[in-house]
Design an enzyme around this catalytic site. Structure first.
Site, PDB file in Angstrom:
ATOM      1  N   HIS A  70     -20.287  20.316  43.979  1.00 45.95           N
ATOM      2  CA  HIS A  70     -19.701  18.987  43.817  1.00 45.95           C
ATOM      3  C   HIS A  70     -20.522  18.240  42.784  1.00 45.95           C
ATOM      4  CE1 HIS A  70     -22.967  18.317  46.638  1.00 45.95           C
ATOM      5  NE2 HIS A  70     -22.342  19.041  47.571  1.00 45.95           N
ATOM      6  N   HIS A  74     -27.869  16.267  45.894  1.00 44.09           N
ATOM      7  CA  HIS A  74     -28.477  16.162  47.226  1.00 44.09           C
ATOM      8  C   HIS A  74     -29.991  16.070  47.068  1.00 44.09           C
ATOM      9  CE1 HIS A  74     -24.955  17.141  49.538  1.00 44.09           C
ATOM     10  NE2 HIS A  74     -24.907  18.421  49.230  1.00 44.09           N
ATOM     11  N   CYS A 122     -30.913  15.091  54.682  1.00 42.68           N
ATOM     12  CA  CYS A 122     -30.203  15.168  53.407  1.00 42.68           C
ATOM     13  C   CYS A 122     -29.733  13.772  53.026  1.00 42.68           C
ATOM     14  CB  CYS A 122     -29.012  16.118  53.515  1.00 42.68           C
ATOM     15  SG  CYS A 122     -28.047  16.237  51.994  1.00 42.68           S
TER      16      CYS A 122
HETATM   17 MN    MN Z   1     -23.304  19.983  49.390  1.00 46.85          MN
END
Ligand code: MN
Length: 141
Positions: A70, A74, A122
């Site tokens: 994507h 992150h 995350c």
């Molecule tokens: Mn991911």
């Protein structure tokens, strides 16, 4: 927004519900998700006023997250257990307190492949594009 503490007990947070990880169960195995701050976290009126969300994911031994990419990045910190992360064509062993940066567009996957659970924080943008899953998440490619 009002400041607050979200009590944690080890790698659990009694006031934070465990959520479904993703809606394509054929693409991952044994992953749970908790939103600790921002977004849909309990008590997070208007997303806590944050431009990001802080989540905790836990992968049970032998499990793995979706193999995906994507545009949003992150920022990850492992806090319990051990495992591996796939970043493009690379595969890295990870353990507490390794930090992982997943760059925009990078294909990635987290795997509890070392006989233990893998638990990690995350940080992700609040507004973000949808992940594009790739087939073959179980394969050793
Ligand atoms: Mn991911």
């Amino acid at each position: 927004m009002k400041s607050r503490v979200v009590p944690g007990r080890g790698a659990t947070w009694p006031g934070v519900p465990v959520r479904e990880y993703k809606d394509r169960p054929e693409l991952f195995r044994d992953v749970t998700r908790r939103v600790l701050l921002g977004g849909g976290a309990p008590g997070a009126a208007e997303g806590d006023g944050l431009d990001f969300e802080l989540r905790y994911f836990e992968v049970a031994p032998g499990g793995h997250s979706t193999l995906e990419h994507h545009r949003h990045p992150h920022a990850v910190v492992v806090i319990t257990g051990r495992g591996e992360v796939r970043l493009g064509a690379e595969r890295h062993e990870i353990e507490p307190f390794d930090a992982v940066y997943v760059a925009p567009g990078e294909t990635h996957q987290f795997l509890a492949s070392r006989g233990e659970r893998l638990g990690f924080l995350c940080v992700v943008d609040r507004e973000r594009d949808r992940p594009v899953p790739l087939a073959g998440g179980d394969e050793e490619t």
